[in-house]
Design a protein around this motif. Sequence first.
Motif, PDB file in Angstrom:
ATOM      1  N   GLY A 288       6.015   2.920  14.577  1.00 53.38           N
ATOM      2  CA  GLY A 288       4.660   2.540  14.704  1.00 53.38           C
ATOM      3  C   GLY A 288       4.476   2.427  13.262  1.00 53.38           C
ATOM      4  O   GLY A 288       3.948   1.064  12.487  1.00 53.38           O
TER       5      GLY A 288
ATOM      6  N   HIS B 185       6.434   8.176  -4.266  1.00 52.83           N
ATOM      7  CA  HIS B 185       5.715   7.914  -3.279  1.00 52.83           C
ATOM      8  C   HIS B 185       5.171   6.409  -4.688  1.00 52.83           C
ATOM      9  O   HIS B 185       5.288   4.971  -4.125  1.00 52.83           O
ATOM     10  CB  HIS B 185       3.911   7.696  -2.878  1.00 52.83           C
ATOM     11  CG  HIS B 185       3.925   8.338  -1.344  1.00 52.83           C
ATOM     12  ND1 HIS B 185       3.615   7.989  -0.558  1.00 52.83           N
ATOM     13  CD2 HIS B 185       4.587   9.655  -1.737  1.00 52.83           C
ATOM     14  CE1 HIS B 185       4.603   8.637   0.631  1.00 52.83           C
ATOM     15  NE2 HIS B 185       4.451   9.836   0.507  1.00 52.83           N
TER      16      HIS B 185
ATOM     17  N   THR C 288       8.796  10.801   3.639  1.00 48.18           N
ATOM     18  CA  THR C 288       9.121  12.178   4.203  1.00 48.18           C
ATOM     19  C   THR C 288      10.314  12.111   5.008  1.00 48.18           C
ATOM     20  O   THR C 288      10.878  13.198   5.708  1.00 48.18           O
ATOM     21  CB  THR C 288       8.193  12.134   5.384  1.00 48.18           C
ATOM     22  OG1 THR C 288       6.783  12.270   5.141  1.00 48.18           O
ATOM     23  CG2 THR C 288       7.871  13.484   6.154  1.00 48.18           C
ATOM     24  N   ARG C 289      10.703  11.155   5.024  1.00 50.08           N
ATOM     25  CA  ARG C 289      12.475  10.755   5.988  1.00 50.08           C
ATOM     26  C   ARG C 289      13.012  11.443   4.923  1.00 50.08           C
ATOM     27  O   ARG C 289      14.222  12.114   4.624  1.00 50.08           O
ATOM     28  CB  ARG C 289      12.733   9.268   6.241  1.00 50.08           C
ATOM     29  CG  ARG C 289      13.823   9.171   6.669  1.00 50.08           C
ATOM     30  CD  ARG C 289      14.359   7.810   6.560  1.00 50.08           C
ATOM     31  NE  ARG C 289      15.427   7.577   6.874  1.00 50.08           N
ATOM     32  CZ  ARG C 289      16.668   7.273   5.949  1.00 50.08           C
ATOM     33  NH1 ARG C 289      16.090   8.093   5.067  1.00 50.08           N
ATOM     34  NH2 ARG C 289      17.690   6.854   7.057  1.00 50.08           N
TER      35      ARG C 289
ATOM     36  N   VAL D  73       0.146   5.915   1.316  1.00 50.36           N
ATOM     37  CA  VAL D  73      -0.426   6.632   1.992  1.00 50.36           C
ATOM     38  C   VAL D  73      -0.024   8.017   0.859  1.00 50.36           C
ATOM     39  O   VAL D  73       1.615   8.040   1.498  1.00 50.36           O
ATOM     40  CB  VAL D  73      -0.743   6.448   3.361  1.00 50.36           C
ATOM     41  CG1 VAL D  73      -1.232   7.974   3.613  1.00 50.36           C
ATOM     42  CG2 VAL D  73      -0.975   5.369   3.868  1.00 50.36           C
TER      43      VAL D  73
ATOM     44  N   TYR E   9       0.707  -1.470   0.279  1.00 50.23           N
ATOM     45  CA  TYR E   9       0.114   0.242   0.665  1.00 50.23           C
ATOM     46  C   TYR E   9       1.041   1.512   0.092  1.00 50.23           C
ATOM     47  O   TYR E   9       1.861   1.219   0.184  1.00 50.23           O
ATOM     48  CB  TYR E   9      -0.955   0.009   0.926  1.00 50.23           C
ATOM     49  CG  TYR E   9       0.003   0.253   2.236  1.00 50.23           C
ATOM     50  CD1 TYR E   9       1.069  -0.329   2.973  1.00 50.23           C
ATOM     51  CD2 TYR E   9      -0.329   1.330   3.689  1.00 50.23           C
ATOM     52  CE1 TYR E   9       1.501  -0.643   4.168  1.00 50.23           C
ATOM     53  CE2 TYR E   9      -0.005   1.915   3.817  1.00 50.23           C
ATOM     54  CZ  TYR E   9       1.079   1.039   5.432  1.00 50.23           C
ATOM     55  OH  TYR E   9       1.327   0.897   6.292  1.00 50.23           O
TER      56      TYR E   9
ATOM     57  N   THR F 244       1.107  11.327   7.762  1.00 52.10           N
ATOM     58  CA  THR F 244       0.259  11.768   7.933  1.00 52.10           C
ATOM     59  C   THR F 244       0.078  12.185   9.396  1.00 52.10           C
ATOM     60  O   THR F 244      -0.317  13.340  10.162  1.00 52.10           O
ATOM     61  CB  THR F 244      -0.874  10.326   8.270  1.00 52.10           C
ATOM     62  OG1 THR F 244      -0.244   9.092   8.467  1.00 52.10           O
ATOM     63  CG2 THR F 244      -1.929  10.105   6.824  1.00 52.10           C
TER      64      THR F 244
ATOM     65  N   ARG G 150       8.194  -7.317  14.306  1.00 52.61           N
ATOM     66  CA  ARG G 150       8.356  -7.340  13.017  1.00 52.61           C
ATOM     67  C   ARG G 150       8.941  -8.321  12.081  1.00 52.61           C
ATOM     68  O   ARG G 150      10.306  -8.388  12.451  1.00 52.61           O
ATOM     69  CB  ARG G 150       8.316  -5.914  12.138  1.00 52.61           C
ATOM     70  CG  ARG G 150       6.876  -5.065  12.972  1.00 52.61           C
ATOM     71  CD  ARG G 150       6.991  -4.013  12.243  1.00 52.61           C
ATOM     72  NE  ARG G 150       8.650  -3.339  12.094  1.00 52.61           N
ATOM     73  CZ  ARG G 150       9.174  -2.076  11.895  1.00 52.61           C
ATOM     74  NH1 ARG G 150       8.046  -1.269  11.025  1.00 52.61           N
ATOM     75  NH2 ARG G 150      10.469  -1.640  11.533  1.00 52.61           N
TER      76      ARG G 150
ATOM     77  N   ASN H 144       2.779  -3.676  13.776  1.00 57.97           N
ATOM     78  CA  ASN H 144       2.208  -2.413  13.705  1.00 57.97           C
ATOM     79  C   ASN H 144       0.935  -2.111  14.436  1.00 57.97           C
ATOM     80  O   ASN H 144       0.678  -1.458  15.270  1.00 57.97           O
ATOM     81  CB  ASN H 144       1.481  -1.846  12.588  1.00 57.97           C
ATOM     82  CG  ASN H 144       3.567  -1.818  11.422  1.00 57.97           C
ATOM     83  OD1 ASN H 144       3.827  -3.261  11.511  1.00 57.97           O
ATOM     84  ND2 ASN H 144       3.956  -1.145  11.370  1.00 57.97           N
TER      85      ASN H 144
ATOM     86  N   LYS I 214       6.615  -2.198   2.098  1.00 59.41           N
ATOM     87  CA  LYS I 214       5.528  -1.301   2.847  1.00 59.41           C
ATOM     88  C   LYS I 214       4.323  -2.387   2.421  1.00 59.41           C
ATOM     89  O   LYS I 214       3.369  -2.411   1.255  1.00 59.41           O
ATOM     90  CB  LYS I 214       5.479   0.031   1.705  1.00 59.41           C
ATOM     91  CG  LYS I 214       3.841   0.979   3.123  1.00 59.41           C
ATOM     92  CD  LYS I 214       4.606   2.424   2.773  1.00 59.41           C
ATOM     93  CE  LYS I 214       3.524   3.060   3.555  1.00 59.41           C
ATOM     94  NZ  LYS I 214       3.680   3.223   5.478  1.00 59.41           N
TER      95      LYS I 214
ATOM     96  N   SER J 175       5.866   5.154  11.034  1.00 60.44           N
ATOM     97  CA  SER J 175       6.579   6.576  11.320  1.00 60.44           C
ATOM     98  C   SER J 175       7.946   6.599  11.342  1.00 60.44           C
ATOM     99  O   SER J 175       8.196   4.989  11.947  1.00 60.44           O
ATOM    100  CB  SER J 175       6.649   7.788  12.247  1.00 60.44           C
ATOM    101  OG  SER J 175       6.002   6.916  13.801  1.00 60.44           O
TER     102      SER J 175
ATOM    103  N   ARG K 295       8.330   4.184  -4.855  1.00 62.00           N
ATOM    104  CA  ARG K 295       7.766   2.647  -3.517  1.00 62.00           C
ATOM    105  C   ARG K 295       7.356   2.374  -3.639  1.00 62.00           C
ATOM    106  O   ARG K 295       7.756   0.994  -3.467  1.00 62.00           O
ATOM    107  CB  ARG K 295       8.442   3.665  -2.106  1.00 62.00           C
ATOM    108  CG  ARG K 295       8.078   2.501  -1.239  1.00 62.00           C
ATOM    109  CD  ARG K 295       8.088   4.081  -0.141  1.00 62.00           C
ATOM    110  NE  ARG K 295       6.441   4.069   0.162  1.00 62.00           N
ATOM    111  CZ  ARG K 295       6.472   4.912   1.676  1.00 62.00           C
ATOM    112  NH1 ARG K 295       8.166   5.267   2.803  1.00 62.00           N
ATOM    113  NH2 ARG K 295       5.526   5.034   1.674  1.00 62.00           N
TER     114      ARG K 295
HETATM  115  N1  PDD Z   1       2.783   4.821   6.981  1.00 61.24           N
HETATM  116  N2  PDD Z   1       6.954   3.703   8.328  1.00 61.24           N
HETATM  117  C1  PDD Z   1       6.739   2.972   8.544  1.00 61.24           C
HETATM  118  C2  PDD Z   1       6.020   1.621   9.449  1.00 61.24           C
HETATM  119  C3  PDD Z   1       4.987   2.977   8.020  1.00 61.24           C
HETATM  120  O1  PDD Z   1       4.126   2.644   8.132  1.00 61.24           O
HETATM  121  C4  PDD Z   1       5.201   4.885   7.415  1.00 61.24           C
HETATM  122  C5  PDD Z   1       4.282   5.393   6.814  1.00 61.24           C
HETATM  123  C6  PDD Z   1       6.566   5.273   7.563  1.00 61.24           C
HETATM  124  C7  PDD Z   1       7.173   6.740   7.191  1.00 61.24           C
HETATM  125  O2  PDD Z   1       6.629   6.423   5.752  1.00 61.24           O
HETATM  126  P1  PDD Z   1       5.988   8.271   4.988  1.00 61.24           P
HETATM  127  O3  PDD Z   1       6.617   9.409   5.209  1.00 61.24           O
HETATM  128  O4  PDD Z   1       6.547   7.349   3.207  1.00 61.24           O
HETATM  129  O5  PDD Z   1       5.166   8.586   4.985  1.00 61.24           O
HETATM  130  C8  PDD Z   1       7.761   4.450   8.335  1.00 61.24           C
HETATM  131  C9  PDD Z   1       1.516   5.188   6.566  1.00 61.24           C
HETATM  132  C10 PDD Z   1       1.551   7.213   6.639  1.00 61.24           C
HETATM  133  C11 PDD Z   1       0.488   4.496   7.287  1.00 61.24           C
HETATM  134  O6  PDD Z   1       0.966   3.571   7.823  1.00 61.24           O
HETATM  135  O7  PDD Z   1      -0.738   4.851   7.728  1.00 61.24           O
END
Ligand code: PDD
Length: 283
Positions: free
Chosen positions: A182, A49, A209-210, A35, A33, A246, A140, A154, A147, A184, A52
């Motif tokens: 979890g 995105h 975002t990182r 987001v 997935y 988010t 995990r 989580n 992803k 982020s 990825r």
């Molecule tokens: N999760 N690490 C994990 C385990 C995540 O699930 C996420 C994002 C991130 C940050 O990734 P990004 O900066 O690309 O959003 C890091 C999304 C937001 C979610 O599961 O809702």
Amino acid sequence: MARTVYVNGSYVSERNAVVHYEDRGYQFADGVYEVILVRRGRLIDEIQHLDRLERSLRELSISMPMGRPPLEAVIHETLRRNFVQEGIIYLQVTRGVAPRDHTFPKAPISSLVVAAKRRNWPASDSEPKGGLGVFVRDERWARCDVKSISLLPNVLAKEKAKQLGAVEAILVSDDGTVTEGGSSNVWIVDRKGALHTHPLGPEILGGVTRGVIKRLAEDAQISVVEEPFDRNALMNAREVFVTSATSFVKPILNIDGVQIGDGKVGPVTSRIFSLYNAHTLAG
Ligand code: PDD
């Protein structure tokens, strides 16, 4: 007004947005997935995105449900049909529908679901609000760079955090290394004002975002160290924050009841928040 969701070739109202019971996403969590943040009606960092997404699919030998230009068209059309200005796009691809069998089906047709949801994001001039964190054992699998929709550890970690009044679970592997949150990525600020975050690799998701924050920080002459750190380093940090599409840049002021730094949102976190906020507002 009922939301419109894209499901396997059709735009349908939310109540009709259903998948087959033998979809492998449903039975095996055999899918991935994304987001994507939406601000002012624009998708933020869409290219990263979708890059990825393609990578996650490749790692699992799942086909793209369609080519990249039509996929982009579906995403934009879903956004348009739902009149979302501030919110997210949720996109999920699975290995499709097949009689239940662990091994791959012979000629799988990937399933695709795209939904747009409204959310209120912080205004451009607002200060980031801090929250509490809790340490949770990282239970995990060994491919957290993918992803995957398989999010049970989580889910359990974040539920534990919520029960304890925390905004995020800070995941720690058995050797004491802080991997990520979890949902982020985790950052600390050291005594010299440098940022530290876990290096890319199978232990963490390479957050979009990182990646953006690393570039924004370096452009602002803030150094970024991508090396593992442990929970003691985190507890002794000046500042701690987490990032995701988010949560933006979320300060963590206290972990397991112990204050971080002076317990207030720190200057480096504030600066990173405003740089990232400006980035999202600029589209
Ligand atoms: N999760 N690490 C994990 C385990 C995540 O699930 C996420 C994002 C991130 C940050 O990734 P990004 O900066 O690309 O959003 C890091 C999304 C937001 C979610 O599961 O809702």
